[in-house]
Design a protein around this motif. Structure first.
Motif, PDB file in Angstrom:
ATOM      1  N   ILE A   4       0.934  -1.151  -0.025  1.00  0.00           N
ATOM      2  CA  ILE A   4       0.082  -0.052   0.018  1.00  0.00           C
ATOM      3  C   ILE A   4       0.757   1.405   0.039  1.00  0.00           C
ATOM      4  O   ILE A   4       1.817   1.312   0.729  1.00  0.00           O
ATOM      5  CB  ILE A   4      -0.967   0.038   1.097  1.00  0.00           C
ATOM      6  CG1 ILE A   4      -1.968   1.356   1.291  1.00  0.00           C
ATOM      7  CG2 ILE A   4      -0.394  -0.070   2.641  1.00  0.00           C
ATOM      8  CD1 ILE A   4      -3.093   1.241   2.028  1.00  0.00           C
ATOM      9  N   ALA A   5       0.611   2.199  -0.899  1.00  0.00           N
ATOM     10  CA  ALA A   5       1.480   3.250  -0.968  1.00  0.00           C
ATOM     11  C   ALA A   5       0.748   4.516  -0.321  1.00  0.00           C
ATOM     12  O   ALA A   5      -0.498   4.994  -0.815  1.00  0.00           O
ATOM     13  CB  ALA A   5       1.590   3.630  -2.511  1.00  0.00           C
ATOM     14  N   PHE A   6       1.247   4.890   0.772  1.00  0.00           N
ATOM     15  CA  PHE A   6       0.778   6.360   1.374  1.00  0.00           C
ATOM     16  C   PHE A   6       1.501   7.553   0.687  1.00  0.00           C
ATOM     17  O   PHE A   6       2.820   7.363   0.309  1.00  0.00           O
ATOM     18  CB  PHE A   6       1.069   6.371   2.686  1.00  0.00           C
ATOM     19  CG  PHE A   6       0.737   5.427   3.578  1.00  0.00           C
ATOM     20  CD1 PHE A   6      -0.384   5.645   4.461  1.00  0.00           C
ATOM     21  CD2 PHE A   6       0.765   3.816   3.608  1.00  0.00           C
ATOM     22  CE1 PHE A   6      -1.077   4.879   5.216  1.00  0.00           C
ATOM     23  CE2 PHE A   6       0.317   3.184   4.359  1.00  0.00           C
ATOM     24  CZ  PHE A   6      -0.945   3.533   5.354  1.00  0.00           C
ATOM     25  N   PHE A   7       0.835   8.456  -0.161  1.00  0.00           N
ATOM     26  CA  PHE A   7       1.505   9.616  -0.325  1.00  0.00           C
ATOM     27  C   PHE A   7       0.660  11.108  -0.258  1.00  0.00           C
ATOM     28  O   PHE A   7      -0.341  11.167   0.109  1.00  0.00           O
ATOM     29  CB  PHE A   7       1.568   9.278  -2.071  1.00  0.00           C
ATOM     30  CG  PHE A   7       0.065   9.396  -2.948  1.00  0.00           C
ATOM     31  CD1 PHE A   7      -0.162  10.852  -3.597  1.00  0.00           C
ATOM     32  CD2 PHE A   7      -0.672   8.666  -2.847  1.00  0.00           C
ATOM     33  CE1 PHE A   7      -1.089  10.667  -4.161  1.00  0.00           C
ATOM     34  CE2 PHE A   7      -2.065   8.848  -3.500  1.00  0.00           C
ATOM     35  CZ  PHE A   7      -2.092   9.975  -4.218  1.00  0.00           C
TER      36      PHE A   7
ATOM     37  N   ALA B  46       4.610   0.686   1.792  1.00  0.00           N
ATOM     38  CA  ALA B  46       4.530  -0.245   2.867  1.00  0.00           C
ATOM     39  C   ALA B  46       4.341  -1.783   2.146  1.00  0.00           C
ATOM     40  O   ALA B  46       3.417  -1.907   1.558  1.00  0.00           O
ATOM     41  CB  ALA B  46       3.431  -0.004   3.847  1.00  0.00           C
ATOM     42  N   LEU B  47       5.527  -2.375   2.414  1.00  0.00           N
ATOM     43  CA  LEU B  47       5.433  -3.733   1.708  1.00  0.00           C
ATOM     44  C   LEU B  47       4.943  -5.046   2.597  1.00  0.00           C
ATOM     45  O   LEU B  47       4.726  -4.791   3.872  1.00  0.00           O
ATOM     46  CB  LEU B  47       6.899  -4.047   1.277  1.00  0.00           C
ATOM     47  CG  LEU B  47       7.701  -2.899   0.481  1.00  0.00           C
ATOM     48  CD1 LEU B  47       9.049  -3.481   0.435  1.00  0.00           C
ATOM     49  CD2 LEU B  47       6.902  -2.764  -0.741  1.00  0.00           C
ATOM     50  N   THR B  48       4.661  -5.964   2.196  1.00  0.00           N
ATOM     51  CA  THR B  48       3.917  -6.839   3.147  1.00  0.00           C
ATOM     52  C   THR B  48       4.629  -7.822   3.858  1.00  0.00           C
ATOM     53  O   THR B  48       4.504  -8.289   4.881  1.00  0.00           O
ATOM     54  CB  THR B  48       3.164  -8.086   2.224  1.00  0.00           C
ATOM     55  OG1 THR B  48       4.491  -8.676   1.036  1.00  0.00           O
ATOM     56  CG2 THR B  48       2.270  -7.624   1.057  1.00  0.00           C
TER      57      THR B  48
ATOM     58  N   THR C  68       9.451  -0.773   4.375  1.00  0.00           N
ATOM     59  CA  THR C  68       8.964   0.443   3.755  1.00  0.00           C
ATOM     60  C   THR C  68      10.088   1.214   2.580  1.00  0.00           C
ATOM     61  O   THR C  68      11.426   0.857   2.947  1.00  0.00           O
ATOM     62  CB  THR C  68       8.340   1.471   4.529  1.00  0.00           C
ATOM     63  OG1 THR C  68       9.699   1.918   5.639  1.00  0.00           O
ATOM     64  CG2 THR C  68       7.372   1.189   5.695  1.00  0.00           C
ATOM     65  N   GLU C  69       9.613   1.526   1.790  1.00  0.00           N
ATOM     66  CA  GLU C  69      10.501   2.450   0.654  1.00  0.00           C
ATOM     67  C   GLU C  69       9.742   3.689   0.271  1.00  0.00           C
ATOM     68  O   GLU C  69       8.834   3.927   0.491  1.00  0.00           O
ATOM     69  CB  GLU C  69      10.201   1.615  -0.584  1.00  0.00           C
ATOM     70  CG  GLU C  69      10.800   0.228  -0.582  1.00  0.00           C
ATOM     71  CD  GLU C  69      10.884  -0.288  -2.015  1.00  0.00           C
ATOM     72  OE1 GLU C  69      10.720   0.329  -3.165  1.00  0.00           O
ATOM     73  OE2 GLU C  69      10.681  -1.625  -2.282  1.00  0.00           O
TER      74      GLU C  69
END
Length: 269
Positions: A10-13, A35-37, A41-42
């Motif tokens: 899921i990408a928070f932006f 957020a990766l499974t 996080t990236e």
């Protein structure tokens, strides 16, 4: 390591822009926390040349001036890499369903880069916050995380705060029941992205909100002389209204969704 239970990233932006008009304004900075499974996080943050002057009143809010973006790439220059980075991700933000996602979709449409949101879950932490504790991001961050938000209106600071706020909301409200005006008891907040999408984004047709679903699940107009009327009925009985909207100053996303409904109406005849 984050605590969200994820079946897909899921990408928070968060976006900083030249203004708040989806049609006319442009992005000047974007920050994404993916957020990766696996709990990692990236983070990616970059300024964007909007190819138009940044109004002073906007610069005074986010601190980005024309000189700060004169050598930055245009959105067209980063669009394909950004779409690739967001590929397979659900989307989240603070007021994202009403502003950030519509603005981002519009930018992609302008440069002809495919960015389909149909199969993405969309979680708006502001929607949850306003339901449970009506305030703003800084107050949400203080309330849920016990911290003071510094560098507010910096895209990266706001994005990281939003990421932490959703985790705080789940920790506080998971299992809490609500009783609506009709006496129906529910547990709206769950640590499940699909359920949070249903809570915050299930009524969305076009991001500008010109069309919404009524209580029967029918598509209706949400503005003007046809407010509350079924879109299908208006397209059938007043075809000139479709032409007026297609020629008017409506977001490309609104026009695309309206066209999809019209094509569906034609196939149902």
């Amino acid at each position: 390591m984050h605590t969200l239970r994820l079946k897909k990233p899921i990408a928070f932006f968060d976006l900083e822009t030249t203004g708040v008009n989806i049609v006319r304004d442009r992005i000047v900075e974007i920050s994404v926390v993916k957020a990766l499974t696996n709990g990692e996080t990236e983070i990616r943050t970059r300024k964007i040349n909007p190819e138009m002057p940044i109004p002073l009143e906007s610069s005074l809010i986010h601190g980005i001036y024309d000189d700060d973006v004169k050598d930055a790439p245009t959105f067209k220059g980063i669009a394909r890499n950004l779409a690739s980075f967001l590929d397979g991700c659900d989307l989240a933000g603070f007021n994202s369903n009403r502003f950030d996602i519509p603005m981002l979709v519009e930018e992609f449409l302008r440069v002809g880069v495919e960015f389909d949101v149909k199969n993405r879950r969309m979680v708006d932490t502001q929607r949850i916050f306003h339901m449970m504790e009506p305030r703003n991001l800084a107050a949400a961050y203080k309330f849920y995380c016990g911290k003071t938000l510094t560098n507010a209106h910096s895209a990266e600071a706001d994005t990281l705060a939003t990421f932490e706020v959703l985790q705080g909301q789940i920790a506080r409200y998971e299992g809490v029941t609500l009783t609506d005006a009709h006496g129906k008891v529910t547990e709206p907040i769950k640590n499940d992205i699909a359920a949070l999408h249903e809570l915050t984004a299930s009524r969305i047709i076009d991001f500008a909100g010109r069309m919404v679903y009524n209580d029967k699940g029918e598509e209706v107009f949400n503005f003007g002389k046809h407010n509350g009327k079924r879109v299908m009925d208006i397209l059938k009985n007043e075809p000139s209204f479709f032409d007026w909207m297609m020629k008017g100053e409506f977001p490309l996303d609104t026009k695309r969704k309206l066209t999809e409904i019209k094509l569906r109406a034609l196939t149902q005849r």
